[in-house]
Design a protein around this motif. Sequence first.
Motif, PDB file in Angstrom:
ATOM      1  N   GLY A 177       0.970  -1.395  -0.016  1.00  0.00           N
ATOM      2  CA  GLY A 177      -0.334  -0.323  -0.400  1.00  0.00           C
ATOM      3  C   GLY A 177       0.798   1.350  -0.039  1.00  0.00           C
ATOM      4  O   GLY A 177       0.223   2.112  -0.160  1.00  0.00           O
ATOM      5  N   GLN A 178       2.430   1.253   0.029  1.00  0.00           N
ATOM      6  CA  GLN A 178       3.206   2.867   0.257  1.00  0.00           C
ATOM      7  C   GLN A 178       3.305   3.019  -1.562  1.00  0.00           C
ATOM      8  O   GLN A 178       3.632   2.685  -2.157  1.00  0.00           O
ATOM      9  CB  GLN A 178       4.138   2.053   1.156  1.00  0.00           C
ATOM     10  N   ARG A 179       3.860   3.961  -1.613  1.00  0.00           N
ATOM     11  CA  ARG A 179       3.937   4.702  -2.655  1.00  0.00           C
ATOM     12  C   ARG A 179       5.465   4.152  -3.262  1.00  0.00           C
ATOM     13  O   ARG A 179       6.247   4.433  -2.475  1.00  0.00           O
ATOM     14  CB  ARG A 179       3.981   6.147  -3.179  1.00  0.00           C
ATOM     15  N   VAL A 180       5.974   3.601  -4.559  1.00  0.00           N
ATOM     16  CA  VAL A 180       7.352   3.486  -4.283  1.00  0.00           C
ATOM     17  C   VAL A 180       7.263   3.689  -5.877  1.00  0.00           C
ATOM     18  O   VAL A 180       6.905   3.399  -6.578  1.00  0.00           O
ATOM     19  CB  VAL A 180       6.874   1.454  -5.126  1.00  0.00           C
ATOM     20  N   LEU A 181       8.852   4.658  -5.947  1.00  0.00           N
ATOM     21  CA  LEU A 181       8.414   5.427  -6.940  1.00  0.00           C
ATOM     22  C   LEU A 181       9.576   4.290  -8.109  1.00  0.00           C
ATOM     23  O   LEU A 181      10.692   3.844  -7.718  1.00  0.00           O
ATOM     24  CB  LEU A 181       9.880   6.370  -7.086  1.00  0.00           C
ATOM     25  N   VAL A 200       4.489   4.646  -8.656  1.00  0.00           N
ATOM     26  CA  VAL A 200       4.603   5.699  -9.416  1.00  0.00           C
ATOM     27  C   VAL A 200       5.752   5.830 -10.254  1.00  0.00           C
ATOM     28  O   VAL A 200       6.528   4.996  -9.872  1.00  0.00           O
ATOM     29  CB  VAL A 200       4.423   7.027  -9.114  1.00  0.00           C
ATOM     30  N   THR A 201       5.420   6.866 -11.513  1.00  0.00           N
ATOM     31  CA  THR A 201       6.640   6.621 -12.777  1.00  0.00           C
ATOM     32  C   THR A 201       7.181   7.740 -12.691  1.00  0.00           C
ATOM     33  O   THR A 201       6.193   8.942 -12.387  1.00  0.00           O
ATOM     34  CB  THR A 201       6.654   5.676 -13.603  1.00  0.00           C
ATOM     35  N   LEU A 208      10.282  13.728  -6.689  1.00  0.00           N
ATOM     36  CA  LEU A 208       9.177  12.874  -6.414  1.00  0.00           C
ATOM     37  C   LEU A 208       9.656  11.995  -5.556  1.00  0.00           C
ATOM     38  O   LEU A 208       8.801  11.122  -4.815  1.00  0.00           O
ATOM     39  CB  LEU A 208       8.530  12.414  -7.399  1.00  0.00           C
ATOM     40  N   ARG A 209      11.024  11.181  -5.311  1.00  0.00           N
ATOM     41  CA  ARG A 209      11.750  10.614  -4.291  1.00  0.00           C
ATOM     42  C   ARG A 209      11.658  10.907  -2.913  1.00  0.00           C
ATOM     43  O   ARG A 209      10.899   9.887  -2.002  1.00  0.00           O
ATOM     44  CB  ARG A 209      12.862  10.235  -4.920  1.00  0.00           C
ATOM     45  N   ASP A 210      11.546  11.814  -1.992  1.00  0.00           N
ATOM     46  CA  ASP A 210      11.153  12.412  -1.512  1.00  0.00           C
ATOM     47  C   ASP A 210      10.045  11.725  -0.616  1.00  0.00           C
ATOM     48  O   ASP A 210       9.147  12.114   0.214  1.00  0.00           O
ATOM     49  CB  ASP A 210      11.569  13.866  -0.882  1.00  0.00           C
TER      50      ASP A 210
END
Length: 282
Positions: A102-106, A133-134, A141-143
């Motif tokens: 469920g966490q955001r992974v770039l 997300v890409t 965005l990585r932060d």
Amino acid sequence: MNKQVTSDIVRIGMVNYINVAPIYEPWKRREAEVGWNVVEAIPSKLNRMLAEGELDLGFVSCYEYGAHPELYRILPDLSISANGPVGSVFLFSRVPVKKLDGQRVLLTSQSETSVSLTKVALEEFFNVQPEYVTGEVMSELRDECAAVLAIGDDALRLTQEGNFSHQLDLGEVWKKNTGLPFVFAVCAVREEFCQQNPLLLSMVHKRLLECRSEGNSRLDDICKIAAPKIPMEVDRCKAYLKGIQYDLDEKKREALEQFFSYLIKRGDASPGALPLKVHSFT
């Protein structure tokens, strides 16, 4: 009957990461053959150019072959692979990997193969389903994300920075779960180029194998050229490049088949990716 079209011109795609330096630096040292044109780019751009006929052959993500196998053949005995840790394809995470559900992974936009490998690793091996997300890994965005997939020179730079508490080498994860090496890139050639220019293709293939042999024998010199591009220490560059393999032996073909089997099951590759179409010069 269609008339066969031959040419002395070949357009070759070369990944602009230091992991291809043991082939590409010797290539650049040699006198350029007239009509042999090299394009340097990130894997995703080379994938697009090869698919659209802007290149004839090149080192591209193995994902590209899996997605469009009808367009290509694989040149024998060439790849960018690792039998265990690769050192430049990492999932950097702020939390333990099993807590990424469920966490955001770039995900990097530079390589479909590494993106697919990440999804297989997280969903099949760790049983987590993140929100993907890409975007550009070296952006702000990585932060905003719990984890980041970085490859190539970006991964080497993030490793140097050391800002993530968890660091997963995806080559190592694949090896642990399958017992196989992982093939990140193949040297793919367009089907029509194989048919129309067999002699020229054989000459280019021979040159690539010669450059690989020279690069392996001159690794110290290669690292002195490549290391400042990150930048990183020459000894660390050598340790990294010694972990990269450039052949396509039986085990690596088996690894490709295993990876494509995962992707076909997930609907991410064409069923026509299997069996592999490895070009024969005989």
